[in-house]
Motif scaffolding. Structure first.
Motif, PDB file in Angstrom:
ATOM      1  N   CYS A 130      -8.122   8.284   1.764  1.00  0.00           N
ATOM      2  CA  CYS A 130      -7.410   7.224   2.463  1.00  0.00           C
ATOM      3  C   CYS A 130      -7.139   7.689   3.890  1.00  0.00           C
ATOM      4  O   CYS A 130      -7.013   8.865   4.154  1.00  0.00           O
ATOM      5  N   GLY A 131      -7.062   6.764   4.770  1.00  0.00           N
ATOM      6  CA  GLY A 131      -6.915   7.108   6.174  1.00  0.00           C
ATOM      7  C   GLY A 131      -5.638   6.564   6.775  1.00  0.00           C
ATOM      8  O   GLY A 131      -4.918   5.766   6.168  1.00  0.00           O
ATOM      9  N   CYS A 132      -5.372   7.001   7.973  1.00  0.00           N
ATOM     10  CA  CYS A 132      -4.175   6.560   8.693  1.00  0.00           C
ATOM     11  C   CYS A 132      -4.202   5.056   8.943  1.00  0.00           C
ATOM     12  O   CYS A 132      -3.160   4.411   8.945  1.00  0.00           O
ATOM     13  N   ARG A 133      -5.396   4.504   9.148  1.00  0.00           N
ATOM     14  CA  ARG A 133      -5.491   3.063   9.401  1.00  0.00           C
ATOM     15  C   ARG A 133      -4.954   2.248   8.233  1.00  0.00           C
ATOM     16  O   ARG A 133      -4.272   1.246   8.441  1.00  0.00           O
ATOM     17  N   GLU A 134      -5.286   2.679   7.017  1.00  0.00           N
ATOM     18  CA  GLU A 134      -4.774   1.970   5.837  1.00  0.00           C
ATOM     19  C   GLU A 134      -3.254   2.008   5.795  1.00  0.00           C
ATOM     20  O   GLU A 134      -2.609   0.999   5.531  1.00  0.00           O
ATOM     21  N   HIS A 135      -2.690   3.170   6.043  1.00  0.00           N
ATOM     22  CA  HIS A 135      -1.229   3.315   6.013  1.00  0.00           C
ATOM     23  C   HIS A 135      -0.587   2.499   7.125  1.00  0.00           C
ATOM     24  O   HIS A 135       0.418   1.825   6.910  1.00  0.00           O
ATOM     25  N   ARG A 136      -1.162   2.571   8.327  1.00  0.00           N
ATOM     26  CA  ARG A 136      -0.619   1.813   9.454  1.00  0.00           C
ATOM     27  C   ARG A 136      -0.646   0.318   9.173  1.00  0.00           C
ATOM     28  O   ARG A 136       0.302  -0.395   9.470  1.00  0.00           O
ATOM     29  N   SER A 137      -1.752  -0.142   8.613  1.00  0.00           N
ATOM     30  CA  SER A 137      -1.909  -1.552   8.299  1.00  0.00           C
ATOM     31  C   SER A 137      -0.852  -2.005   7.292  1.00  0.00           C
ATOM     32  O   SER A 137      -0.244  -3.069   7.442  1.00  0.00           O
ATOM     33  N   LEU A 138      -0.615  -1.199   6.279  1.00  0.00           N
ATOM     34  CA  LEU A 138       0.408  -1.501   5.282  1.00  0.00           C
ATOM     35  C   LEU A 138       1.796  -1.511   5.921  1.00  0.00           C
ATOM     36  O   LEU A 138       2.579  -2.439   5.724  1.00  0.00           O
ATOM     37  N   LEU A 139       2.094  -0.491   6.708  1.00  0.00           N
ATOM     38  CA  LEU A 139       3.405  -0.416   7.358  1.00  0.00           C
ATOM     39  C   LEU A 139       3.613  -1.565   8.345  1.00  0.00           C
ATOM     40  O   LEU A 139       4.724  -2.089   8.461  1.00  0.00           O
ATOM     41  N   ASP A 140       2.566  -1.973   9.046  1.00  0.00           N
ATOM     42  CA  ASP A 140       2.680  -3.112   9.958  1.00  0.00           C
ATOM     43  C   ASP A 140       3.066  -4.378   9.199  1.00  0.00           C
ATOM     44  O   ASP A 140       3.934  -5.136   9.635  1.00  0.00           O
ATOM     45  N   ALA A 141       2.420  -4.611   8.070  1.00  0.00           N
ATOM     46  CA  ALA A 141       2.743  -5.789   7.261  1.00  0.00           C
ATOM     47  C   ALA A 141       4.184  -5.727   6.762  1.00  0.00           C
ATOM     48  O   ALA A 141       4.889  -6.745   6.751  1.00  0.00           O
ATOM     49  N   ILE A 142       4.645  -4.547   6.380  1.00  0.00           N
ATOM     50  CA  ILE A 142       6.032  -4.387   5.924  1.00  0.00           C
ATOM     51  C   ILE A 142       6.992  -4.651   7.086  1.00  0.00           C
ATOM     52  O   ILE A 142       7.986  -5.367   6.942  1.00  0.00           O
ATOM     53  N   ARG A 143       6.703  -4.068   8.253  1.00  0.00           N
ATOM     54  CA  ARG A 143       7.539  -4.273   9.439  1.00  0.00           C
ATOM     55  C   ARG A 143       7.654  -5.747   9.809  1.00  0.00           C
ATOM     56  O   ARG A 143       8.707  -6.214  10.227  1.00  0.00           O
ATOM     57  N   LEU A 144       6.539  -6.472   9.665  1.00  0.00           N
ATOM     58  CA  LEU A 144       6.520  -7.897   9.989  1.00  0.00           C
ATOM     59  C   LEU A 144       7.088  -8.761   8.864  1.00  0.00           C
ATOM     60  O   LEU A 144       7.134  -9.980   8.967  1.00  0.00           O
ATOM     61  N   ARG A 145       7.501  -8.095   7.776  1.00  0.00           N
ATOM     62  CA  ARG A 145       8.077  -8.769   6.606  1.00  0.00           C
ATOM     63  C   ARG A 145       7.117  -9.796   6.005  1.00  0.00           C
ATOM     64  O   ARG A 145       7.529 -10.833   5.510  1.00  0.00           O
ATOM     65  N   ASP A 146       5.841  -9.466   6.064  1.00  0.00           N
ATOM     66  CA  ASP A 146       4.811 -10.320   5.476  1.00  0.00           C
ATOM     67  C   ASP A 146       4.535  -9.797   4.069  1.00  0.00           C
ATOM     68  O   ASP A 146       3.669  -8.943   3.856  1.00  0.00           O
ATOM     69  N   VAL A 147       5.276 -10.318   3.110  1.00  0.00           N
ATOM     70  CA  VAL A 147       5.230  -9.820   1.736  1.00  0.00           C
ATOM     71  C   VAL A 147       3.830  -9.953   1.141  1.00  0.00           C
ATOM     72  O   VAL A 147       3.320  -9.021   0.517  1.00  0.00           O
ATOM     73  N   GLY A 148       3.208 -11.094   1.334  1.00  0.00           N
ATOM     74  CA  GLY A 148       1.885 -11.318   0.770  1.00  0.00           C
ATOM     75  C   GLY A 148       0.858 -10.347   1.303  1.00  0.00           C
ATOM     76  O   GLY A 148       0.073  -9.760   0.552  1.00  0.00           O
ATOM     77  N   LYS A 149       0.874 -10.152   2.623  1.00  0.00           N
ATOM     78  CA  LYS A 149      -0.090  -9.239   3.251  1.00  0.00           C
ATOM     79  C   LYS A 149       0.196  -7.795   2.836  1.00  0.00           C
ATOM     80  O   LYS A 149      -0.719  -7.020   2.558  1.00  0.00           O
TER      81      LYS A 149
END
Length: 75
Positions: free
Chosen positions: A1-20
């Motif tokens: 797994c890479g940093c991009r995957e983690h960043r993408s997940l954290l971005d969705a959490i930060r934006l409170r986009d539960v579905g994403k």
């Protein structure tokens, strides 16, 4: 797994986009699961005692709770 995957997940959490966030987490776990390789060995130990040794019965070890929050549930 890479940093991009983690960043993408954290971005969705930060934006409170539960579905994403949920979808990205599922995708991440699916990717990790696909990379797992279970290899059995004929020389593998048969039990925890063989693998890790006998448990210690020192006074210090017996007074330590297994979970730091276990005392919080009492009351």
């Amino acid at each position: 797994c890479g940093c991009r995957e983690h960043r993408s997940l954290l971005d969705a959490i930060r934006l409170r986009d539960v579905g994403k966030a949920a979808q990205r987490m599922r995708d991440h776990l699916t990717q990790l699961e696909s990379q797992l390789r279970f290899i059995s060995s004929t020389n593998a130990p048969e039990d925890f005692t063989t693998l890790f040794g006998a448990p210690s019965m020192s006074p210090k070890a017996s007074n330590v709770p297994c979970c730091p929050t276990s005392g919080m549930m009492q009351g």
